[in-house]
Design a protein around this motif. Sequence first.
Motif, PDB file in Angstrom:
ATOM      1  N   PRO A 197     -26.783  -2.898  22.376  1.00  0.00           N
ATOM      2  CA  PRO A 197     -26.759  -4.226  21.739  1.00  0.00           C
ATOM      3  C   PRO A 197     -27.755  -4.323  20.592  1.00  0.00           C
ATOM      4  O   PRO A 197     -28.879  -3.802  20.658  1.00  0.00           O
ATOM      5  CB  PRO A 197     -27.125  -5.172  22.886  1.00  0.00           C
ATOM      6  CG  PRO A 197     -26.647  -4.461  24.114  1.00  0.00           C
ATOM      7  CD  PRO A 197     -26.879  -3.011  23.842  1.00  0.00           C
TER       8      PRO A 197
ATOM      9  N   TYR B 224     -33.317  -4.989  29.062  1.00  0.00           N
ATOM     10  CA  TYR B 224     -31.897  -5.341  29.159  1.00  0.00           C
ATOM     11  C   TYR B 224     -31.287  -4.768  30.436  1.00  0.00           C
ATOM     12  O   TYR B 224     -30.599  -5.481  31.188  1.00  0.00           O
ATOM     13  CB  TYR B 224     -31.142  -4.818  27.937  1.00  0.00           C
ATOM     14  CG  TYR B 224     -29.647  -5.073  28.017  1.00  0.00           C
ATOM     15  CD1 TYR B 224     -29.118  -6.291  27.604  1.00  0.00           C
ATOM     16  CD2 TYR B 224     -28.785  -4.114  28.527  1.00  0.00           C
ATOM     17  CE1 TYR B 224     -27.752  -6.543  27.701  1.00  0.00           C
ATOM     18  CE2 TYR B 224     -27.417  -4.355  28.629  1.00  0.00           C
ATOM     19  CZ  TYR B 224     -26.905  -5.564  28.211  1.00  0.00           C
ATOM     20  OH  TYR B 224     -25.552  -5.818  28.307  1.00  0.00           O
TER      21      TYR B 224
ATOM     22  N   MET C  57     -26.047 -10.814  25.491  1.00  0.00           N
ATOM     23  CA  MET C  57     -25.960  -9.811  24.436  1.00  0.00           C
ATOM     24  C   MET C  57     -24.648  -9.056  24.615  1.00  0.00           C
ATOM     25  O   MET C  57     -24.250  -8.756  25.736  1.00  0.00           O
ATOM     26  CB  MET C  57     -27.142  -8.832  24.516  1.00  0.00           C
ATOM     27  CG  MET C  57     -28.504  -9.463  24.381  1.00  0.00           C
ATOM     28  SD  MET C  57     -29.819  -8.217  24.560  1.00  0.00           S
ATOM     29  CE  MET C  57     -31.273  -9.272  24.640  1.00  0.00           C
ATOM     30  N   SER C  58     -24.001  -8.751  23.517  1.00  0.00           N
ATOM     31  CA  SER C  58     -22.715  -8.066  23.616  1.00  0.00           C
ATOM     32  C   SER C  58     -22.875  -6.570  23.391  1.00  0.00           C
ATOM     33  O   SER C  58     -23.606  -6.138  22.500  1.00  0.00           O
ATOM     34  CB  SER C  58     -21.726  -8.636  22.591  1.00  0.00           C
ATOM     35  OG  SER C  58     -22.251  -8.472  21.290  1.00  0.00           O
ATOM     36  N   VAL C  59     -22.197  -5.787  24.236  1.00  0.00           N
ATOM     37  CA  VAL C  59     -22.173  -4.330  24.090  1.00  0.00           C
ATOM     38  C   VAL C  59     -20.878  -3.965  23.383  1.00  0.00           C
ATOM     39  O   VAL C  59     -19.798  -4.089  23.953  1.00  0.00           O
ATOM     40  CB  VAL C  59     -22.252  -3.621  25.462  1.00  0.00           C
ATOM     41  CG1 VAL C  59     -22.210  -2.113  25.278  1.00  0.00           C
ATOM     42  CG2 VAL C  59     -23.509  -4.048  26.206  1.00  0.00           C
TER      43      VAL C  59
ATOM     44  N   GLY D  29     -19.968  -1.959  16.502  1.00  0.00           N
ATOM     45  CA  GLY D  29     -21.404  -2.207  16.559  1.00  0.00           C
ATOM     46  C   GLY D  29     -22.012  -2.425  15.193  1.00  0.00           C
ATOM     47  O   GLY D  29     -22.884  -3.273  15.015  1.00  0.00           O
TER      48      GLY D  29
END
Length: 403
Positions: free
Chosen positions: A269, A294, A369-371, A378
């Motif tokens: 992230p 995280y 949070m986005s993966v 990304g």
Amino acid sequence: MLTAIKQDGTWITLPEKMPANLLIRLRRSGKYYCPCCKTEMSIKAGSVKVPHFAHKNNHSCRTSSEPESEYHLKGKRKLFQWFSSHDYQVELEAYLPEIKKRADVLATIGGNRYAIEFQCSNIPEIEFIERTKAYRSIGIKPIWILAAKCLKRKNHHEFHLSAFHWLFVTGSCQHPFLWMFCPESNQLSVLKNLTPFSPRTVFAELTTAPLKLLPPHRLSPQKCSSFPFLPAWRHKRKNWCLHIVKRARRGDPFFEGLYLHHMAPATIPVEIGLPVSGMLLIKTASIEWQGWFYMDVFGKKKTGETIYMKDIIRHFRKHAKTGKIKFRTLPLLHVKPVEYPILQYLLLLEKMGYISKVAEGEFTVEKRMSVPSASEAGRMVERIFYHEHKWMIEKANVQYNQG
């Protein structure tokens, strides 16, 4: 050494240049002794060598166990002359019998005594710390100045500092800096706005001034009013995410942790690996210690759930105990608790809207949070993130350097 004791107990300092007739006269005028160990010394001089004293017999004296280069002899003499030219009470190679140490330069400024150490070669960390403690034990403030030739510069704002170089960092977590001197150019330099990316790589501002234009009372650099490193930081982080797998050690616990959490370095992230106040306390790269936060805590929470500071600290200390997170040795710095950078990271996440503080040491998750599923996704997320939060990150780090 540039100073010695004569037979009658008086001190002598060798001149910067030694004509042959003066050298002959001094050698014939009597014997000279080391102020530290009191053994006999001889005068060394020539057309190239800086005139200096040397022990006739190499033995256990501390000064003889650390040979001095021409660069070092020139450097401490010029620093001595610098303080002298501003009418400060100053001694060259002052011997302090109560701690059995010899300072390169001892200066008294405004009622305070300062031991100025000009260091041109690596010494053991334990010796650096011991000398620092010894000076402080008798009320003397040590000022360690690194030889400018030791600095390794990669580009305009990127430098490589070894663990030994980090020992010289002084100031505070909010305003850390490192002094350097070059006797060949007669210039004093300061590396400030220190923003470490990894154990050795640091972004910083280098400013240089001739000694003649810089009075000794200015031995504290101006604080920073900007944070110019964010573009370089982003570039460094992107390269790390894309290429670190080529250098990763087999069995590295951080990469094993990423695998167990279904992440690759390229899909970490974007909120992980941000510059924050006080992170120079942590030797481990920010992308790793924030990554542990995280994986241990934030990534396991859903929107609306609670995060407790005590849990974050517990995981942090666990990783420190097992060596997954390491700290820097900073004996000259007015340090804060090692948890300080963690709190600063949480404050930044709070300003960005990821968490909200509901009580002391207690936060609620506002958004996750986005993966990203692929590295290209990304990169797009990264561009959007920094477009939205660039000003906020820079402002937080300007505050950090202004103290």
